[in-house]
Design a protein around this motif. Structure first.
Motif, PDB file in Angstrom:
ATOM      1  N   GLN A  97       0.832  -1.206   0.000  1.00  0.00           N
ATOM      2  CA  GLN A  97       0.000   0.000   0.000  1.00  0.00           C
ATOM      3  C   GLN A  97       0.865   1.254   0.000  1.00  0.00           C
ATOM      4  O   GLN A  97       0.586   2.231  -0.714  1.00  0.00           O
ATOM      5  N   SER A 100       2.368   1.772  -3.420  1.00  0.00           N
ATOM      6  CA  SER A 100       1.346   2.192  -4.388  1.00  0.00           C
ATOM      7  C   SER A 100       1.032   3.675  -4.252  1.00  0.00           C
ATOM      8  O   SER A 100       0.714   4.347  -5.237  1.00  0.00           O
ATOM      9  N   ARG A 135      -1.440  -4.833 -10.313  1.00  0.00           N
ATOM     10  CA  ARG A 135      -0.334  -4.297  -9.518  1.00  0.00           C
ATOM     11  C   ARG A 135       1.014  -4.447 -10.225  1.00  0.00           C
ATOM     12  O   ARG A 135       2.060  -4.379  -9.585  1.00  0.00           O
ATOM     13  N   LEU A 138       3.877  -2.229  -9.516  1.00  0.00           N
ATOM     14  CA  LEU A 138       4.467  -2.333  -8.182  1.00  0.00           C
ATOM     15  C   LEU A 138       5.505  -3.442  -8.087  1.00  0.00           C
ATOM     16  O   LEU A 138       6.102  -3.642  -7.026  1.00  0.00           O
TER      17      LEU A 138
END
Length: 303
Positions: A97, A100, A135, A138
């Protein structure tokens, strides 16, 4: 139309060191670093800053390093909303998190770097996002695991960490007047080295007239227990496509000895596998303190 949802805040505290000279909008290569149990991002500030300067020369663009306090550690211990379980999966999802939120659009996630507990959190991070197409941005180009055991670990594979945690949990800070007094207690009364005692005392702060630890010791013990029991060899054997995994063994540390170290060596010798095993000469577990220049040369040399 309904307003867009407010962006989520980072799940952990992040410090930043950058070679971008404050130029807003400058595209950077970004790395995130994180620390070991009872540590904090402060432990990594000087080595990350020096790394950013070297990496900029290799990459040909400014480099940003985000220094992450894991849950229950440093400034993250004071964040509201951090709830149990305090384990590797929770810490890794905090990390996901945070990246991100903190990774600017247009920047490349060049790498994640974790020391000790932080190294295993980096591996769990890869496990959490490996199959999630949403994602993909990431996924780091590289993951650096600094003297951390990827399999279940106990005994000599974790050094004196259990003893340190137990001693920290048992100390009565109300009987001490200052951080230096706490350091003296750990060295003279409990028999820890001067270096470890001084390092622990940097996590003691004044809260009004009383002393307190910066970290949440109960949460730290839970995280360390999770570190000991988690087996992340599957993600080591089969990392996400596009991510190179680097293990750095400190020569004087036993943490990557035995069967695990032998398997890492075999994977590193396999030219088709994206894992590389490095041995940092004349370094103990705190390899970024013992041999910072050699570590930086090693890491920058792979870019």
């Amino acid at each position: 139309p309904a307003p867009p949802p407010a962006p989520q805040p980072p799940a952990t505290n992040v410090r930043e060191t950058s070679t971008a000279s404050g130029n807003v909008g400058t595209e950077c290569g970004t790395f995130f670093w994180t620390h070991g149990v009872l540590g904090s991002s402060r432990n990594l500030k000087s080595v990350a800053k020096a790394f950013a300067e070297r990496a900029e020369k290799r990459l040909g663009k400014p480099v940003r390093c985000g220094l992450v306090d894991l849950r229950c550690h440093g400034a993250s211990a004071q964040l509201a909303g951090t709830r149990p379980p305090h384990d590797l999966r929770s810490a890794a999802n905090d990390f996901v998190q945070t990246v991100s939120v903190e990774l600017p659009e247009g920047d490349t996630l060049e790498g994640l770097v974790g020391h000790s507990l932080g190294g295993k959190v980096v591996l769990q991070y890869l496990e959490e996002i490996k199959d999630c197409e949403a994602r993909r941005r990431l996924l780091p180009r590289s993951a650096w695991v600094l003297d951390s055991v990827p399999a279940a670990a106990a005994g000599k594979l974790v050094g004196d960490t259990e003893e340190v945690l137990a001693s920290v949990a048992a100390v009565d800070l109300s009987r001490h007047s200052s951080p230096s007094d706490v350091a003296r207690h750990f060295e003279e009364a409990l028999g820890f080295s001067k270096g470890v005692s001084a390092w622990l005392s940097t996590s003691v702060v004044k809260d009004g007239t009383a002393l307190r630890w910066k970290f949440d010791i109960a949460g730290c013990r839970d995280l360390f227990q999770s570190y000991q029991t988690a087996d992340l060899m599957p993600i080591v054997r089969n990392p996400p496509s596009g991510t190179a995994v680097h293990f750095v063994k400190a020569e004087r540390s036993p943490r990557l000895d035995g069967d695990v170290g032998e398997e890492l060596g075999r994977l590193s010798d396999d030219s088709s596998h994206p894992l590389q095993m490095h041995i940092l000469k004349d370094a103990g577990h705190w390899l970024h303190v013992d041999q910072p220049r050699r570590l930086l040369e090693l890491m920058a040399g792979t870019l």
